[in-house]
Every structure is written in C-alpha cells, then in structure tokens.
Design an enzyme around this catalytic site. Structure first.
Site, PDB file in Angstrom:
ATOM      1  N   ASN A   5      58.285 118.889  42.486  1.00  0.00           N
ATOM      2  CA  ASN A   5      58.823 117.535  42.260  1.00  0.00           C
ATOM      3  C   ASN A   5      57.757 116.442  42.236  1.00  0.00           C
ATOM      4  O   ASN A   5      57.908 115.466  41.510  1.00  0.00           O
ATOM      5  CB  ASN A   5      59.941 117.227  43.263  1.00  0.00           C
ATOM      6  CG  ASN A   5      59.456 117.174  44.675  1.00  0.00           C
ATOM      7  OD1 ASN A   5      58.600 117.961  45.077  1.00  0.00           O
ATOM      8  ND2 ASN A   5      59.957 116.246  45.443  1.00  0.00           N
ATOM      9  N   GLY A  35      58.527 122.662  50.354  1.00  0.00           N
ATOM     10  CA  GLY A  35      59.496 123.222  49.419  1.00  0.00           C
ATOM     11  C   GLY A  35      60.868 123.272  50.070  1.00  0.00           C
ATOM     12  O   GLY A  35      61.172 122.486  50.970  1.00  0.00           O
ATOM     13  N   SER A  36      61.678 124.215  49.627  1.00  0.00           N
ATOM     14  CA  SER A  36      63.063 124.258  50.087  1.00  0.00           C
ATOM     15  C   SER A  36      63.167 124.861  51.496  1.00  0.00           C
ATOM     16  O   SER A  36      62.290 125.614  51.938  1.00  0.00           O
ATOM     17  CB  SER A  36      63.889 125.099  49.114  1.00  0.00           C
ATOM     18  OG  SER A  36      63.353 126.402  49.067  1.00  0.00           O
ATOM     19  N   THR A  37      64.258 124.543  52.160  1.00  0.00           N
ATOM     20  CA  THR A  37      64.474 125.058  53.517  1.00  0.00           C
ATOM     21  C   THR A  37      64.598 126.582  53.502  1.00  0.00           C
ATOM     22  O   THR A  37      64.063 127.269  54.377  1.00  0.00           O
ATOM     23  CB  THR A  37      65.721 124.393  54.123  1.00  0.00           C
ATOM     24  OG1 THR A  37      65.457 122.980  54.222  1.00  0.00           O
ATOM     25  CG2 THR A  37      66.042 124.935  55.503  1.00  0.00           C
ATOM     26  N   ALA A  38      65.266 127.134  52.479  1.00  0.00           N
ATOM     27  CA  ALA A  38      65.449 128.589  52.429  1.00  0.00           C
ATOM     28  C   ALA A  38      64.094 129.292  52.348  1.00  0.00           C
ATOM     29  O   ALA A  38      63.841 130.268  53.069  1.00  0.00           O
ATOM     30  CB  ALA A  38      66.316 128.960  51.225  1.00  0.00           C
ATOM     31  N   GLU A  70      57.302 121.597  55.377  1.00  0.00           N
ATOM     32  CA  GLU A  70      57.945 120.342  54.957  1.00  0.00           C
ATOM     33  C   GLU A  70      59.079 120.731  54.024  1.00  0.00           C
ATOM     34  O   GLU A  70      58.819 121.186  52.906  1.00  0.00           O
ATOM     35  CB  GLU A  70      56.937 119.448  54.230  1.00  0.00           C
ATOM     36  CG  GLU A  70      55.764 119.010  55.088  1.00  0.00           C
ATOM     37  CD  GLU A  70      56.173 118.149  56.269  1.00  0.00           C
ATOM     38  OE1 GLU A  70      57.262 117.547  56.218  1.00  0.00           O
ATOM     39  OE2 GLU A  70      55.414 118.103  57.243  1.00  0.00           O
ATOM     40  N   CYS A 110      62.162 114.427  47.866  1.00  0.00           N
ATOM     41  CA  CYS A 110      62.776 114.857  49.119  1.00  0.00           C
ATOM     42  C   CYS A 110      63.232 113.668  49.955  1.00  0.00           C
ATOM     43  O   CYS A 110      64.078 113.810  50.825  1.00  0.00           O
ATOM     44  CB  CYS A 110      61.804 115.722  49.901  1.00  0.00           C
ATOM     45  SG  CYS A 110      60.236 114.887  50.148  1.00  0.00           S
ATOM     46  N   GLU A 135      52.554 116.287  58.752  1.00  0.00           N
ATOM     47  CA  GLU A 135      51.375 116.080  57.924  1.00  0.00           C
ATOM     48  C   GLU A 135      50.944 114.624  58.075  1.00  0.00           C
ATOM     49  O   GLU A 135      51.563 113.850  58.793  1.00  0.00           O
ATOM     50  CB  GLU A 135      51.713 116.386  56.462  1.00  0.00           C
ATOM     51  CG  GLU A 135      52.129 117.834  56.248  1.00  0.00           C
ATOM     52  CD  GLU A 135      52.310 118.192  54.781  1.00  0.00           C
ATOM     53  OE1 GLU A 135      53.060 117.496  54.084  1.00  0.00           O
ATOM     54  OE2 GLU A 135      51.688 119.173  54.340  1.00  0.00           O
TER      55      GLU A 135
HETATM   56  P1  NAD Z   1      60.808 126.115  46.480  1.00  0.00           P
HETATM   57  O1  NAD Z   1      60.955 126.358  47.936  1.00  0.00           O
HETATM   58  O2  NAD Z   1      61.626 126.896  45.549  1.00  0.00           O
HETATM   59  O3  NAD Z   1      59.284 126.370  46.020  1.00  0.00           O
HETATM   60  C1  NAD Z   1      58.194 125.682  46.595  1.00  0.00           C
HETATM   61  C2  NAD Z   1      56.936 126.498  46.411  1.00  0.00           C
HETATM   62  O4  NAD Z   1      57.068 127.706  47.149  1.00  0.00           O
HETATM   63  C3  NAD Z   1      56.653 126.916  44.964  1.00  0.00           C
HETATM   64  O5  NAD Z   1      55.253 126.915  44.753  1.00  0.00           O
HETATM   65  C4  NAD Z   1      57.190 128.341  44.929  1.00  0.00           C
HETATM   66  O6  NAD Z   1      56.583 129.161  43.950  1.00  0.00           O
HETATM   67  C5  NAD Z   1      56.835 128.827  46.316  1.00  0.00           C
HETATM   68  N1  NAD Z   1      57.672 129.929  46.813  1.00  0.00           N
HETATM   69  C6  NAD Z   1      58.949 130.237  46.453  1.00  0.00           C
HETATM   70  N2  NAD Z   1      59.354 131.334  47.120  1.00  0.00           N
HETATM   71  C7  NAD Z   1      58.328 131.710  47.923  1.00  0.00           C
HETATM   72  C8  NAD Z   1      58.142 132.777  48.845  1.00  0.00           C
HETATM   73  N3  NAD Z   1      59.095 133.677  49.081  1.00  0.00           N
HETATM   74  N4  NAD Z   1      56.955 132.869  49.487  1.00  0.00           N
HETATM   75  C9  NAD Z   1      55.978 131.959  49.273  1.00  0.00           C
HETATM   76  N5  NAD Z   1      56.089 130.939  48.388  1.00  0.00           N
HETATM   77  C10 NAD Z   1      57.256 130.810  47.733  1.00  0.00           C
HETATM   78  O7  NAD Z   1      61.000 124.548  46.290  1.00  0.00           O
HETATM   79  P2  NAD Z   1      61.027 123.733  44.939  1.00  0.00           P
HETATM   80  O8  NAD Z   1      62.325 124.008  44.268  1.00  0.00           O
HETATM   81  O9  NAD Z   1      59.747 123.930  44.216  1.00  0.00           O
HETATM   82  O10 NAD Z   1      61.011 122.216  45.491  1.00  0.00           O
HETATM   83  C11 NAD Z   1      62.150 121.496  45.847  1.00  0.00           C
HETATM   84  C12 NAD Z   1      62.363 121.535  47.346  1.00  0.00           C
HETATM   85  O11 NAD Z   1      61.212 121.019  48.005  1.00  0.00           O
HETATM   86  C13 NAD Z   1      63.518 120.649  47.790  1.00  0.00           C
HETATM   87  O12 NAD Z   1      64.255 121.346  48.772  1.00  0.00           O
HETATM   88  C14 NAD Z   1      62.820 119.448  48.413  1.00  0.00           C
HETATM   89  O13 NAD Z   1      63.564 118.751  49.379  1.00  0.00           O
HETATM   90  C15 NAD Z   1      61.618 120.078  49.006  1.00  0.00           C
HETATM   91  N6  NAD Z   1      60.569 119.095  49.223  1.00  0.00           N
HETATM   92  C16 NAD Z   1      60.288 118.716  50.501  1.00  0.00           C
HETATM   93  C17 NAD Z   1      59.307 117.756  50.740  1.00  0.00           C
HETATM   94  C18 NAD Z   1      58.956 117.318  52.141  1.00  0.00           C
HETATM   95  O14 NAD Z   1      57.927 116.687  52.307  1.00  0.00           O
HETATM   96  N7  NAD Z   1      59.755 117.620  53.141  1.00  0.00           N
HETATM   97  C19 NAD Z   1      58.616 117.188  49.670  1.00  0.00           C
HETATM   98  C20 NAD Z   1      58.948 117.600  48.380  1.00  0.00           C
HETATM   99  C21 NAD Z   1      59.920 118.567  48.168  1.00  0.00           C
END
Ligand code: NAD
Length: 485
Positions: free
Chosen positions: A153, A229-232, A251, A285, A459
């Site tokens: 994002n 990235g995502s919570t999952a 994060e 986010c 961070e």
């Molecule tokens: P995502 O979790 O799908 O992917 C994030 C990154 O992780 C990507 O580079 C992806 O290739 C990698 N990834 C995916 N599965 C993985 C695994 N099993 N092992 C290691 N790496 C893996 O997230 P997204 O769809 O790219 O981003 C959107 C999410 O990010 C939203 O939930 C958003 O809220 C969150 N986000 C949080 C913040 C924060 O600062 N808290 C900032 C920006 C985005």
C-alpha cells in the site's frame, strides 16, 4: 496485447539477478487491469544467495564509523530525490496511487526516512548508570543480517521505513517488497548499485510470501524480521519465528475510529476528515474507517461528509486531477466488493458509492454506510478500501466504548475543542497512535505501532534503533577505597 518487456530482477550482492528457478510473476497496472511487467519469483535458493551476501558484508558494514554509514544513507536519499519523478510514476503504475500523492507525499516521505535514520546513526545514544559500587553502561550492537518484509500500500515508504534504521544501526539487510508493487524497490536496488553502495549490504529479493517470504523468516542467519502487512500473515510469521526465538516486529492491520464531537471545528476540518477515510482509496493502515459522530451534529455531519465524498474524483493515477486511483489488484477489488455486499446483507444503508466504476481497472466509488452497529462484521473486519461507516454516539462514554470495540488497536483520531476531554480520551483509547484534530501528521522520532491485533513492537525513532540492535550491559566495579561486599 503488447508483450511485457519490463523485467524486475532481484538485486543481490550489488548485482541484478534473475530468479534461480527461472520463474517470473506478472505485475499488473491497476488502472487498466493489464500486466505490464514481470518480477522475479524468488525461492529459497535466491534467499540463500542474498543471505550469504548479507552475512559476508555484515562485519565491514558494522565496523564502518557511524558517520560513514550515515553518508551512504544520505547518498541513497539524494539519488532517489534526483529521480523522484521516475519513482512516483513507478508507484502510480504498479500501485495505482494518484501520481500527485506519490510525488508530493509518499516518495518524499521515503527520502525523509533515509535522511532521518542517517542522522539517527550518528545521534542514537546509549545509557549509563552510575551507582556507588559500580558503573554500568549499555552496549548497543548490530544484530548482523536481518529481514524486512513490506506490503503494497505504501511501497517505497514502508520499505525504507525498515531498511533505513536497520542499515543505520549497522546491520545488513535482505528485504522483500510486495510482489504486487515491486517496481520502486527494484529501482532502489539499481540506484544503490549505481552509487557504489557496498555490495551485500542491501539485498532485494522478490517473490511470493509463502515462498521467498517464509524462506527469509525461517533462515537462521537472519537475526530479526521486521514485517508490515496483514494480521493473518503477521500471526503466521510470529509462529514460524517463535521456535527460532527470533526477534520480530509486526505492524499489522487496523480498523481505526474517527471520533467527531459536536464542539469540534468539523466544518473547517471536513477536507481532512474525508481524506482520512479515503486517501489512497482507503488503502492506508491508518485510514479512519469507523466514523463516530456525536448525535447532536450527526445528521448535518453525515450530509456534509457524503457530499464531499461524492465530490472526490476517481481517475487514472497519471491524471493530475484524480483524487482517488483504483484498488491495487483484482483479488483486493473482489474482497472489497464482497465486503460491501456483506454490509448490505447486514442491513447497512449505502449513502454513496457501493459500486465499481464503469471503466477498465479496479475502481470502487467512495462508499459511506450507515445503520450498522459495532458488532457486525463490517465494523469489525478490516476492509482496506474506500469504505467508511457512520455511527452516532450520545456521550463520551459511549464514544469510547464504540471506538474500543473490536480486536484492532492501530490508530484513532479525535476531533474536539475540549482539551480536557482530548487528553482524557487519548489515554483511554485502545490505539498505538492517537491524533487530536489532525490525521497522518508524522514526526519520525515518535513510536509507531499498534495494540491488540494491530501488532507487536514499535517502529520509529529510537524504538527502531533499539529493535535493530542487541542491548548488552557492561558493569565495572568502582574502587571507592572500601572493599566491595
Ligand atoms: P500481506 O500480509 O498479504 O503481505 C505483506 C508482505 O508479506 C508482502 O511482501 C507479502 O509477499 C509477504 N508475505 C505474505 N505471506 C507471507 C508469509 N507467509 N511469510 C512471509 N511473508 C509473507 O499484506 P498486504 O496485503 O501486502 O498489505 C495490506 C495489509 O498491510 C493490511 O492489513 C494493512 O493494514 C497492513 N498494513 C499495516 C501497516 C502498519 O503499519 N500497521 C502499514 C501498512 C499496511
């Protein structure tokens, strides 16, 4: 359809590298839905090569005087600045964000990250404790080679938010940008090599999370994982890292409340309030997706908010008049449209939007929904699109209960002229970041991160420098003329 001619390789040990397995992934342009590039589909052997380079480079990088590491980060920042238009266009193309947002906000913020942590490399202090019997001081040493994994994002902004403190603190890095938006990280790898950045210090591996990403997380030579990235996925990474007792910073997602009180200057602040819900098509986010409004002004606020949301101009990211671009991918578009359908099913009334735009690409109209309570999925699950809900509250207690409902705790914004109330609520809101009468204002020295399901660790500023260093204590006995007991 024209053949894809742009190929985005890994950057390992200062060189462009094709994927070891010879496989590539398509990269799409969200504004048209068409593939325009291919990115390396990294696997464990690419990660192995990057880790080997990072481990080789680590001792010399850590041994450099802090001022020299800072100078390298400054040079990298200057190199991006000199090519800011190319970076902004790359991000508008693969991420679909309006060019003006990339050019005026996000790429400049990425440059600031590098400059801020260049300073931190020379300014980051250490503690000492002077007791009667001894003097203790803290040694903060780099961890070695570390992993950084970032989302789509805010591609370059969040990529540099991790690599800058890691490098400033004396670590070498293996970093993976999102496979959906790999372009600016690749440009950065190319620039770093072009300015003679020491090989192996910054390695960029592309690929899918379960392949390249997990290979990084479980690699024993990478001493920490900084993930956004995502919570999952954050949960999955925590699980993989736990048996290795690896340091992790997570994060994660959010479902942030915006609390608007009747005494606020909401009419004047409406542009910011609307932006806080819809900037980058809600794919930040920190966007406020649950808007809580004091009942006395609710109807008037709702009408003004909807009118302003309707005035936002979705359009081609390259169009200077576009306020909103498309969603980032077909999969994400499907997820957001499904969330809107679910909101209807839950009894939500769509006040505006709720539909895809009738044009190529993955555009969704800014959507405002009312009539849903705090327990429905629409108000609990992160949608991460241009979708905001409205709920009314009668008093501060109810506002707080609504704001703190749910599992996330990333950010909140609070709009009031009553300073006592602002401080009272700031302390009670379950959110790592609270804005009062503003949104998205950043001071890079402050701790950044979420509570609950929004993350683990912080961070920013000294917090980031602490994460990327090992703190060790050294204790020296002081001879004060009497025997030590
Ligand atoms: P995502 O979790 O799908 O992917 C994030 C990154 O992780 C990507 O580079 C992806 O290739 C990698 N990834 C995916 N599965 C993985 C695994 N099993 N092992 C290691 N790496 C893996 O997230 P997204 O769809 O790219 O981003 C959107 C999410 O990010 C939203 O939930 C958003 O809220 C969150 N986000 C949080 C913040 C924060 O600062 N808290 C900032 C920006 C985005």
């Amino acid at each position: 359809m024209p053949a894809v001619t742009l190929r985005l390789p890994h950057w390992i040990d200062g060189q462009a590298r094709e994927p070891a397995g010879g496989r590539w992934l398509e990269v799409f342009e969200p504004a048209t839905g068409r593939a325009f590039a291919e990115v390396a589909r990294g696997d464990a052997s690419d990660v192995e090569a990057a880790v080997a380079a990072a481990v080789r480079a680590a001792p010399a990088w850590a041994a450099l005087p802090n001022a020299e590491r800072a100078a390298w980060l400054e040079r990298l920042a200057a190199a991006i600045e000199a090519r800011i238009e190319a970076f902004a266009r790359a991000e508008a193309r693969d991420g679909g964000k309006p060019l003006k947002l990339a050019r005026e906000v996000e790429i400049p913020r990425a440059i600031s990250n590098l400059r801020f942590f260049a300073h931190a490399a020379t300014q980051f202090g250490s503690e000492s404790h002077h007791g009667q019997a001894g003097l203790n001081y803290t040694l903060r040493q780099p961890l070695g080679a570390v992993a950084a994994i970032s989302p789509w994002n805010l591609p370059l902004y969040l990529f540099t938010w991790k690599i800058a403190p890691a490098l400033a603190a004396g670590n070498t890095v293996v970093a993976k940008p999102s496979e959906v938006t790999p372009h600016t990280a690749t440009l950065l790898g190319e620039l770093a090599a072009g300015i003679g950045f020491p090989p192996g210090v910054l390695n960029i591996v592309h690929g899918l999370g379960p392949e390249a990403g997990e290979a990084m997380v479980v690699h024993p030579a990478l001493k920490a994982v900084s993930f956004t990235g995502s919570t999952a996925v954050g949960r999955r990474i925590a699980g993989l890292a736990a048996p290795l007792l690896k340091k992790v910073s997570l994060e994660l997602g959010g479902k942030n409340p915006t609390l608007v009180f009747a005494d606020s200057d909401w009419r004047a602040q409406l542009p910011v309030l609307v932006r806080s819900a819809f900037q980058n098509s809600g794919q930040i986010c920190l966007c406020g997706s649950r808007i809580l409004v004091e009942r006395a002004i609710h109807d008037e606020f709702r009408d003004a908010f909807v009118e302003r949301a309707l005035a936002l101009r979705p359009g081609d990211p390259m169009d200077p008049d576009a306020d909103l671009g498309p969603l980032v991918s077909q999969a994400h578009f499907d997820k957001v449209m499904a969330a809107i359908a679910r909101a209807r099913g839950e009894g939500g009334r769509i006040l505006c939007g709720g539909v895809a735009l009738d044009r190529p690409g993955w555009f969704v109209a800014p959507t405002v929904i009312e009539g849903l309570g705090p327990d429905c999925a629409t108000n609990r699950d992160e949608i991460f699109g241009p979708v905001a809900t409205l709920q009314a509250f009668d008093d501060e207690t109810q506002a707080l209960a609504l704001a703190n409902a749910g599992d996330y705790g990333l950010s909140a914004s609070l709009w009031t002229r009553d300073l006592d109330r602002a401080h009272r609520l700031a302390a009670r809101l379950r959110a790592g970041i609270v804005w009062i009468n503003t949104w998205l204002m950043r001071d890079l020295r402050t701790p950044f991160g979420g509570m609950g399901q929004s993350g683990l660790g912080r961070e920013g500023g000294a917090e980031a420098m602490r994460f990327f260093t090992e703190a060790r204590n050294v204790c020296i006995a002081l001879d004060q003329g009497t025997p030590t007991p």
